[in-house]
Design a protein around this motif. Sequence first.
Motif, PDB file in Angstrom:
ATOM      1  N   ASN A 135       9.624   0.283  11.196  1.00  0.00           N
ATOM      2  CA  ASN A 135      10.899   0.604  10.555  1.00  0.00           C
ATOM      3  C   ASN A 135      10.769   1.906   9.758  1.00  0.00           C
ATOM      4  O   ASN A 135      10.301   1.908   8.613  1.00  0.00           O
ATOM      5  CB  ASN A 135      11.321  -0.561   9.646  1.00  0.00           C
ATOM      6  N   GLY A 136      11.175   2.993  10.374  1.00  0.00           N
ATOM      7  CA  GLY A 136      11.044   4.309   9.748  1.00  0.00           C
ATOM      8  C   GLY A 136      11.817   4.456   8.459  1.00  0.00           C
ATOM      9  O   GLY A 136      11.568   5.363   7.675  1.00  0.00           O
ATOM     10  N   GLN A 137      12.768   3.547   8.206  1.00  0.00           N
ATOM     11  CA  GLN A 137      13.608   3.643   7.010  1.00  0.00           C
ATOM     12  C   GLN A 137      12.945   3.053   5.766  1.00  0.00           C
ATOM     13  O   GLN A 137      13.387   3.303   4.662  1.00  0.00           O
ATOM     14  CB  GLN A 137      14.929   2.879   7.234  1.00  0.00           C
ATOM     15  N   LYS A 138      11.910   2.245   5.973  1.00  0.00           N
ATOM     16  CA  LYS A 138      11.304   1.589   4.806  1.00  0.00           C
ATOM     17  C   LYS A 138       9.850   2.016   4.658  1.00  0.00           C
ATOM     18  O   LYS A 138       9.068   1.923   5.618  1.00  0.00           O
ATOM     19  CB  LYS A 138      11.373   0.055   4.968  1.00  0.00           C
ATOM     20  N   GLN A 139       9.509   2.429   3.451  1.00  0.00           N
ATOM     21  CA  GLN A 139       8.188   2.985   3.183  1.00  0.00           C
ATOM     22  C   GLN A 139       7.057   2.013   3.532  1.00  0.00           C
ATOM     23  O   GLN A 139       6.007   2.421   4.006  1.00  0.00           O
ATOM     24  CB  GLN A 139       8.126   3.379   1.695  1.00  0.00           C
ATOM     25  N   ASP A 140       7.280   0.714   3.278  1.00  0.00           N
ATOM     26  CA  ASP A 140       6.198  -0.251   3.510  1.00  0.00           C
ATOM     27  C   ASP A 140       6.282  -0.920   4.880  1.00  0.00           C
ATOM     28  O   ASP A 140       5.542  -1.847   5.165  1.00  0.00           O
ATOM     29  CB  ASP A 140       6.204  -1.312   2.401  1.00  0.00           C
ATOM     30  N   GLU A 141       7.175  -0.473   5.739  1.00  0.00           N
ATOM     31  CA  GLU A 141       7.260  -1.088   7.080  1.00  0.00           C
ATOM     32  C   GLU A 141       7.184  -0.011   8.163  1.00  0.00           C
ATOM     33  O   GLU A 141       7.660  -0.208   9.271  1.00  0.00           O
ATOM     34  CB  GLU A 141       8.596  -1.865   7.212  1.00  0.00           C
ATOM     35  N   ARG A 142       6.602   1.145   7.836  1.00  0.00           N
ATOM     36  CA  ARG A 142       6.648   2.254   8.790  1.00  0.00           C
ATOM     37  C   ARG A 142       5.249   2.740   9.203  1.00  0.00           C
ATOM     38  O   ARG A 142       5.087   3.890   9.611  1.00  0.00           O
ATOM     39  CB  ARG A 142       7.477   3.407   8.219  1.00  0.00           C
ATOM     40  N   TRP A 143       4.256   1.855   9.109  1.00  0.00           N
ATOM     41  CA  TRP A 143       2.899   2.309   9.399  1.00  0.00           C
ATOM     42  C   TRP A 143       2.789   2.940  10.799  1.00  0.00           C
ATOM     43  O   TRP A 143       2.267   4.049  10.936  1.00  0.00           O
ATOM     44  CB  TRP A 143       1.903   1.131   9.289  1.00  0.00           C
ATOM     45  N   LEU A 144       3.318   2.266  11.815  1.00  0.00           N
ATOM     46  CA  LEU A 144       3.174   2.782  13.184  1.00  0.00           C
ATOM     47  C   LEU A 144       3.945   4.098  13.350  1.00  0.00           C
ATOM     48  O   LEU A 144       3.518   4.980  14.094  1.00  0.00           O
ATOM     49  CB  LEU A 144       3.672   1.737  14.196  1.00  0.00           C
ATOM     50  N   TYR A 177       1.950 -10.912   5.879  1.00  0.00           N
ATOM     51  CA  TYR A 177       1.196 -10.639   4.655  1.00  0.00           C
ATOM     52  C   TYR A 177       1.696  -9.380   3.955  1.00  0.00           C
ATOM     53  O   TYR A 177       1.869  -9.335   2.747  1.00  0.00           O
ATOM     54  CB  TYR A 177      -0.292 -10.493   4.986  1.00  0.00           C
ATOM     55  N   GLN A 178       1.959  -8.330   4.762  1.00  0.00           N
ATOM     56  CA  GLN A 178       2.307  -7.050   4.159  1.00  0.00           C
ATOM     57  C   GLN A 178       3.710  -7.088   3.561  1.00  0.00           C
ATOM     58  O   GLN A 178       3.960  -6.431   2.551  1.00  0.00           O
ATOM     59  CB  GLN A 178       2.036  -5.955   5.194  1.00  0.00           C
ATOM     60  N   SER A 179       4.591  -7.941   4.097  1.00  0.00           N
ATOM     61  CA  SER A 179       5.916  -8.106   3.473  1.00  0.00           C
ATOM     62  C   SER A 179       5.783  -8.901   2.171  1.00  0.00           C
ATOM     63  O   SER A 179       6.546  -8.691   1.226  1.00  0.00           O
ATOM     64  CB  SER A 179       6.864  -8.841   4.417  1.00  0.00           C
ATOM     65  N   TYR A 180       4.802  -9.804   2.158  1.00  0.00           N
ATOM     66  CA  TYR A 180       4.526 -10.577   0.935  1.00  0.00           C
ATOM     67  C   TYR A 180       4.084  -9.641  -0.197  1.00  0.00           C
ATOM     68  O   TYR A 180       4.469  -9.815  -1.353  1.00  0.00           O
ATOM     69  CB  TYR A 180       3.453 -11.622   1.248  1.00  0.00           C
ATOM     70  N   SER A 211      -8.333   4.745  14.115  1.00  0.00           N
ATOM     71  CA  SER A 211      -9.272   5.578  13.352  1.00  0.00           C
ATOM     72  C   SER A 211      -9.300   5.114  11.898  1.00  0.00           C
ATOM     73  O   SER A 211      -8.339   4.517  11.396  1.00  0.00           O
ATOM     74  CB  SER A 211      -8.859   7.051  13.442  1.00  0.00           C
ATOM     75  N   ALA A 212     -10.409   5.429  11.220  1.00  0.00           N
ATOM     76  CA  ALA A 212     -10.594   4.988   9.830  1.00  0.00           C
ATOM     77  C   ALA A 212      -9.452   5.474   8.940  1.00  0.00           C
ATOM     78  O   ALA A 212      -8.960   4.738   8.082  1.00  0.00           O
ATOM     79  CB  ALA A 212     -11.937   5.496   9.318  1.00  0.00           C
ATOM     80  N   GLU A 213      -9.008   6.702   9.181  1.00  0.00           N
ATOM     81  CA  GLU A 213      -7.956   7.285   8.330  1.00  0.00           C
ATOM     82  C   GLU A 213      -6.654   6.481   8.447  1.00  0.00           C
ATOM     83  O   GLU A 213      -5.999   6.168   7.447  1.00  0.00           O
ATOM     84  CB  GLU A 213      -7.724   8.737   8.789  1.00  0.00           C
ATOM     85  N   MET A 214      -6.297   6.126   9.685  1.00  0.00           N
ATOM     86  CA  MET A 214      -5.031   5.392   9.891  1.00  0.00           C
ATOM     87  C   MET A 214      -5.147   3.937   9.418  1.00  0.00           C
ATOM     88  O   MET A 214      -4.179   3.361   8.936  1.00  0.00           O
ATOM     89  CB  MET A 214      -4.626   5.439  11.375  1.00  0.00           C
ATOM     90  N   GLN A 215      -6.354   3.365   9.545  1.00  0.00           N
ATOM     91  CA  GLN A 215      -6.541   1.990   9.060  1.00  0.00           C
ATOM     92  C   GLN A 215      -6.466   1.952   7.529  1.00  0.00           C
ATOM     93  O   GLN A 215      -5.979   0.987   6.946  1.00  0.00           O
ATOM     94  CB  GLN A 215      -7.879   1.431   9.555  1.00  0.00           C
ATOM     95  N   LYS A 216      -6.943   3.047   6.924  1.00  0.00           N
ATOM     96  CA  LYS A 216      -6.866   3.148   5.457  1.00  0.00           C
ATOM     97  C   LYS A 216      -5.393   3.201   5.026  1.00  0.00           C
ATOM     98  O   LYS A 216      -4.985   2.580   4.051  1.00  0.00           O
ATOM     99  CB  LYS A 216      -7.590   4.427   5.014  1.00  0.00           C
ATOM    100  N   LEU A 217      -4.615   3.924   5.812  1.00  0.00           N
ATOM    101  CA  LEU A 217      -3.177   4.024   5.538  1.00  0.00           C
ATOM    102  C   LEU A 217      -2.517   2.639   5.640  1.00  0.00           C
ATOM    103  O   LEU A 217      -1.643   2.287   4.840  1.00  0.00           O
ATOM    104  CB  LEU A 217      -2.533   4.998   6.540  1.00  0.00           C
ATOM    105  N   ALA A 218      -2.978   1.864   6.624  1.00  0.00           N
ATOM    106  CA  ALA A 218      -2.425   0.512   6.813  1.00  0.00           C
ATOM    107  C   ALA A 218      -2.695  -0.361   5.586  1.00  0.00           C
ATOM    108  O   ALA A 218      -1.814  -1.084   5.117  1.00  0.00           O
ATOM    109  CB  ALA A 218      -3.023  -0.132   8.058  1.00  0.00           C
ATOM    110  N   ALA A 278      -3.180   0.681   2.593  1.00  0.00           N
ATOM    111  CA  ALA A 278      -2.329   1.192   1.502  1.00  0.00           C
ATOM    112  C   ALA A 278      -0.900   0.680   1.630  1.00  0.00           C
ATOM    113  O   ALA A 278      -0.197   0.521   0.639  1.00  0.00           O
ATOM    114  CB  ALA A 278      -2.348   2.714   1.511  1.00  0.00           C
ATOM    115  N   GLN A 279      -0.479   0.401   2.855  1.00  0.00           N
ATOM    116  CA  GLN A 279       0.894  -0.108   3.050  1.00  0.00           C
ATOM    117  C   GLN A 279       0.954  -1.633   3.001  1.00  0.00           C
ATOM    118  O   GLN A 279       1.970  -2.226   3.356  1.00  0.00           O
ATOM    119  CB  GLN A 279       1.464   0.422   4.367  1.00  0.00           C
ATOM    120  N   GLY A 280      -0.164  -2.263   2.627  1.00  0.00           N
ATOM    121  CA  GLY A 280      -0.137  -3.700   2.374  1.00  0.00           C
ATOM    122  C   GLY A 280      -0.630  -4.594   3.503  1.00  0.00           C
ATOM    123  O   GLY A 280      -0.561  -5.823   3.391  1.00  0.00           O
ATOM    124  N   PHE A 281      -1.122  -4.020   4.593  1.00  0.00           N
ATOM    125  CA  PHE A 281      -1.622  -4.869   5.682  1.00  0.00           C
ATOM    126  C   PHE A 281      -2.875  -5.601   5.222  1.00  0.00           C
ATOM    127  O   PHE A 281      -3.560  -5.167   4.294  1.00  0.00           O
ATOM    128  CB  PHE A 281      -1.911  -4.017   6.929  1.00  0.00           C
TER     129      PHE A 281
END
Lengths: 581, 117
Positions: free
Chosen positions: A107-116, A307-310, A358-365, A367-370
């Motif tokens: 979901n590109g509109q929400k900061q915490d649901e746009r990881w992909l 979990y990440q929505s929680y 990659s480690a960088e993108m997993q780190k981002l995940a 940070a977004q609550g995954f």
Amino acid sequence: MKRFKNLRTWFGWWFICGICLSSLWACGGIPSVTSVESADRVLHADLLPKINVEKSLISDAVAQRYTVQKVAEPLPKLEDFPVYGAQPSTDSKITYIEILGSAEKSNGQKQDERWLVSVAETFNAKRVATPSGQTIQVGIRNVPSGTAAQLLAAQAVRPTGFSPSNHLWLQLLQQQGLSSTIVTPRLVPNSAGFVVESTAYQTLAKGGEVTFERLLDAIVSGKLTVGYPNPYTSSASLNLLYSLFWRSAGHHQDRKPLTVAELQSPQVNSVFDAFQKQVLVTTTTTLDLKEIFIRDRQKLQAFPLEYQSYQTLKKLPGFEDVAFVPFGVPHDSPLIGFAWNSPIQKEALKQFADFAESAEMQKLAIAQGFDPTNSLKNTAPPLPSGEVLKAAQSFWKQRKDGGRTVYLSLVIDTSGSMEGARMQAVKSSLRIAAQSINPGNYVGLTAFSDRPTAIVPLAPFDSLQHQRLLAAADQLRADGGTAMYDGIISGLSDLLERKKADPNGRFYLMLLSDGETNQGLKFDQVKEVLAHSEVRFYPIAYGEVNQTELQAIAQLREATVKSSDPQKLQTLFTELFQTNL
Amino acid sequence: MAALNRYLLQILGAGWMLFLVAGWAIAYSSPGSVVLIDRSYCAPTQWQQVAQAYERHYQTSRLQTVILFNDLSQENLSPAPTPSVVRNLTTYGRSNPVRLSELQRIYPNAQLLNCRS
């Protein structure tokens, strides 16, 4: 002369007093309503006499002209789901790949649901090339997992990749004969679990660690009320349903997957029935549950969530202490490719998957609550066959009401503003959605414009009632004003009449309106009756509608306002009927 | 004569008092019984038989604790529930022989009530 003047003064005072007393008496309004019995009494004594209900019932002869043959359910349109990252391209220097991604990460509109989406944007900016020199550009289309699986199974769409929340959807697709290849079994680690209200959690925690088993035990033994969304569309809900059946069959001991035969055993059925008794509400989306939980977590004490929505929920003031109890198969976001992909697309998909891992993108995940802990690793049930999942969904549809009859009164706005596309969409949506009603449940239809018109009486849904509903849909005509509360009171009176005969039934009133009330009763006059009727209201704001009063109606019981338009109405009707009927 | 009558009444009163104290001591010094109820799925007609058996126990013995159990849960009820509560219990899930053995080890004299007995 003076005496006459005095007399006139006295007369004036008495006249004013009389006016005041008469006004007070007239404004005394509706007698107090404190129970369903008094709501029924006030409805009959004070409200129904104020409205003029027209009767235009569909005769059996007219109904029998309609056939109830199964009509193919129109699929949602792919264009209705937004694409983020790169947009479709026909440029020969670009290899465009499109991935259908589940809502919690696309979901590109929400900061915490746009990881992909963030991964795709970063990847696109790098302008990675295929071995043949074409630049890879990735578009992420935000489609709920269940909807995407439905579109893919019907072969209505041909994306390059699909990344649902969990592997269960892939099992269902495999069962339906769709050939696919796993690009990666896990794009990002996550889990599903029950969000539990803090006081209820603390009570449970006194007896030791709160596991899914202990939570399930508390639910089936009547100590906790829960809600969950439609398992035909929600990943967390499908996972919950499977986990519930798997655990009830005792497979936590032998770790074997559930079989179709076990679904029919009384041991498994009885746990499901006991569980369903504690279900306060079944919604069409997780978002609805979240809203109801935020509004009243004493009534709705637990519901399933990613979990990440929680993590997002916990950030709300007052919700810091809500707990999370993970269950079921991990929500690993697998990525699959399809047989129709060209070799270049396959290569591009693989390169994108490697980048996402990659480690960088997993780190981002993270940070977004995954959920990086993969806490379910040792307790997760094995993946079942698609056949079992399909049977579990059907089983849910058939038995979800636990032997209780559902009574639904459809109250439809037929005011002049409904003319044209709006009314056409109502008619076609009713025809399609009627197929999702379980036989035996009661359905009735009331239309309203200047006044309410009873068209289909509340009766058990069988072949004839189905025909009546089809005929009624055909006969709806747009004209006149909007006496919405008159319509509600008319529909409600039928439900309350039935409630006297079946107090244990489930009573719903679905209200569709495209405008504000401009005739008849007002909200203040009916509010208390609605609030104490023990009927749940599902208001649909059809088009650009001021939702304030509809929100107030929904909040009387555990419901939310649904916004719709002629394009989306059929899907909404089907989902509401599938979930509630 | 009056002194003799008073003396006899004193003996008689003391005797009754001792009798009551002994009865109370016997009743409350002995441990109350424990009943294990397997509440795994049971067809309604069979469950009524379990409920009747429980009612007999409830009326004839001094029940201290009732333990409800199945594959999913275990619940200790003290004081013992009334027969109508047991009659209206929902039965669900599977039986759990491991849990049953463990309970029987802890309460060797407990009476077991289940659908299969």
